[in-house]
Motif scaffolding. Structure first.
Motif, PDB file in Angstrom:
ATOM      1  N   HIS A 128       0.650  -1.274  -0.144  1.00 18.39           N
ATOM      2  CA  HIS A 128       0.127  -0.094   0.101  1.00 18.39           C
ATOM      3  C   HIS A 128       1.078   1.322  -0.219  1.00 18.39           C
ATOM      4  O   HIS A 128       1.873   1.440   0.850  1.00 18.39           O
ATOM      5  N   GLN A 129       0.475   2.107  -0.763  1.00 20.28           N
ATOM      6  CA  GLN A 129       1.380   3.526  -0.926  1.00 20.28           C
ATOM      7  C   GLN A 129       0.600   4.583  -1.009  1.00 20.28           C
ATOM      8  O   GLN A 129      -0.323   4.599  -1.293  1.00 20.28           O
ATOM      9  N   ILE A 134       6.672  11.042  -1.778  1.00 18.55           N
ATOM     10  CA  ILE A 134       7.759  10.179  -2.978  1.00 18.55           C
ATOM     11  C   ILE A 134       8.021   8.944  -2.374  1.00 18.55           C
ATOM     12  O   ILE A 134       8.152   8.034  -3.022  1.00 18.55           O
ATOM     13  N   SER A 135       8.146   8.792  -0.943  1.00 19.53           N
ATOM     14  CA  SER A 135       8.459   7.653  -0.560  1.00 19.53           C
ATOM     15  C   SER A 135       7.337   6.579  -0.619  1.00 19.53           C
ATOM     16  O   SER A 135       7.504   5.460  -0.243  1.00 19.53           O
ATOM     17  N   GLY A 136       6.157   7.101  -0.670  1.00 19.69           N
ATOM     18  CA  GLY A 136       5.073   6.078  -0.570  1.00 19.69           C
ATOM     19  C   GLY A 136       4.479   6.024   0.829  1.00 19.69           C
ATOM     20  O   GLY A 136       3.531   5.044   0.979  1.00 19.69           O
ATOM     21  N   THR A 140       1.368  12.358   8.646  1.00 19.89           N
ATOM     22  CA  THR A 140       0.246  13.124   9.144  1.00 19.89           C
ATOM     23  C   THR A 140       0.158  14.730   8.622  1.00 19.89           C
ATOM     24  O   THR A 140      -0.895  15.177   8.233  1.00 19.89           O
ATOM     25  N   ARG A 141       1.362  15.138   8.275  1.00 23.29           N
ATOM     26  CA  ARG A 141       1.628  16.425   7.767  1.00 23.29           C
ATOM     27  C   ARG A 141       1.020  16.661   6.084  1.00 23.29           C
ATOM     28  O   ARG A 141       0.292  17.307   5.822  1.00 23.29           O
ATOM     29  N   SER A 142       1.419  15.552   5.446  1.00 25.21           N
ATOM     30  CA  SER A 142       0.876  15.400   3.892  1.00 25.21           C
ATOM     31  C   SER A 142      -0.714  15.326   4.086  1.00 25.21           C
ATOM     32  O   SER A 142      -1.398  15.696   3.406  1.00 25.21           O
ATOM     33  N   ALA A 143      -1.192  14.423   4.936  1.00 21.12           N
ATOM     34  CA  ALA A 143      -2.536  13.959   5.077  1.00 21.12           C
ATOM     35  C   ALA A 143      -3.471  15.423   5.474  1.00 21.12           C
ATOM     36  O   ALA A 143      -4.315  15.758   4.977  1.00 21.12           O
TER      37      ALA A 143
END
Length: 322
Positions: A128-129, A134-136, A140-143
């Motif tokens: 699951h990515q 970029i790391s997949g 929580t920051r990107s969410a």
């Protein structure tokens, strides 16, 4: 629990199923579940950690997208529980379908059968990515950032909303920066009566940005306000076309201990200019610089009396220089 942390629970449940709380009914907002489903790309291997009916796994799509009428005939309990591994064993997914499919459902069923008939599983774990790194890997920051995709940014929010000023003045400046004030340019676009020229200078076309910073009257006003504070070099020039840009550039040049007061000063000055403009438009008054400056001084005194400490610090600086 915050939305990003709720999404983190979904991620851990998906990627680290050995956690002791996995399988518990953790309350998650429906919007978070939907966002999580859109944010995950799954590569199926053994199919043991991928939901057959609800995950994004079949040729980059959901079963619901490929066969919506078939999906509707599957009970909610089975949608949540059935894994790809279980569903493909002896075509168990067929037994999940309850009720009549109809002609459209039958056509979708046959297409789904053709796709799944040659699907082979192996012994490795599903991957699951997270789409937005970029790391997949989930963060929580990107969410949290993804919940604001498509939102309208407002660069000077902190200088405006965190400064001392009455709410009506802050709201006006916010509208002015967003070009939402009913000046001649907006009225003209809507075919409404409007002044031919700026009521303060009677030279240029009227826009709210012109009134607050590039108008001759406005520049004289700002010079008279800033000069006693030894900040006359911050007076907007005729080339300045955005009040927010002038505010930002000037704010960077102000000493740190005076920044809060300068923010209040900018809000107050813009408010006085707007009120003076309205007096000229709606009451037939003539532009009067001395009257505008007196209104500024009277209002500044009231603001300081009400708690505008930063503005009071600027006033004390002016008295010290005198």
């Amino acid at each position: 629990m915050g939305w990003a942390l709720q999404m983190c629970c979904l991620w851990l449940e998906k990627t680290k199923s050995n956690r002791p709380w996995t399988g518990l009914e953790i309350p998650v907002h429906p919007n978070i579940t939907a966002m999580f489903a859109l944010s995950i790309v799954t590569t199926v291997s053994n199919g043991q950690n991928t939901k057959f009916w609800t995950d994004h796994w079949l040729h980059g799509s959901y079963i619901e997208d490929l066969a919506p009428n078939v999906f509707k005939c599957v009970p909610l309990r089975l949608r949540k529980a059935r894994t790809v591994n279980e569903a493909l064993q002896n075509n168990t997914w067929v037994a999940d379908i309850r009720g009549a499919l109809g002609w459209h459902g039958l056509a979708e069923y046959l297409e789904l059968w053709d796709i799944l008939n040659n699907w082979n599983l192996d012994t490795t774990n599903d991957v699951h990515q997270w789409k937005f790194e970029i790391s997949g890997l989930f963060s929580t920051r990107s969410a949290y950032r993804n919940f604001f995709i498509g939102s309208v940014t407002f660069e000077p929010w902190k200088r405006l909303w965190k400064s001392w000023a009455p709410s009506k003045c802050k709201t006006f400046v916010w509208l002015a920066i967003r070009n939402r004030c009913w000046t001649a340019d907006r009225l003209q676009k809507r075919g409404l009566p409007h002044p031919e020229h700026c009521p303060l200078c009677d030279q240029a076309d009227e826009t709210v940005q012109h009134i607050l910073c590039s108008c001759v009257f406005a520049r004289q006003f700002w010079f008279a306000v800033l000069q006693p504070l030894e900040l006359a070099h911050l007076t907007p020039s005729h080339r300045i076309s955005s009040f927010a840009d002038w505010w930002r550039r000037s704010w960077k040049k102000v000493p740190k201990h005076l920044k809060k007061g300068f923010n209040s000063l900018c809000i107050l000055g813009a408010w006085i200019l707007w009120k003076h403009r309205n007096g000229c438009v709606f009451e037939g008054a003539a532009p009067n610089l001395q009257q505008a400056l007196q209104s500024y001084k009277d209002e500044a005194h009231l603001w300081q009396f009400s708690g505008a400490k930063g503005l009071a610090a600027l006033e004390n600086r002016a008295l010290a220089q005198a």
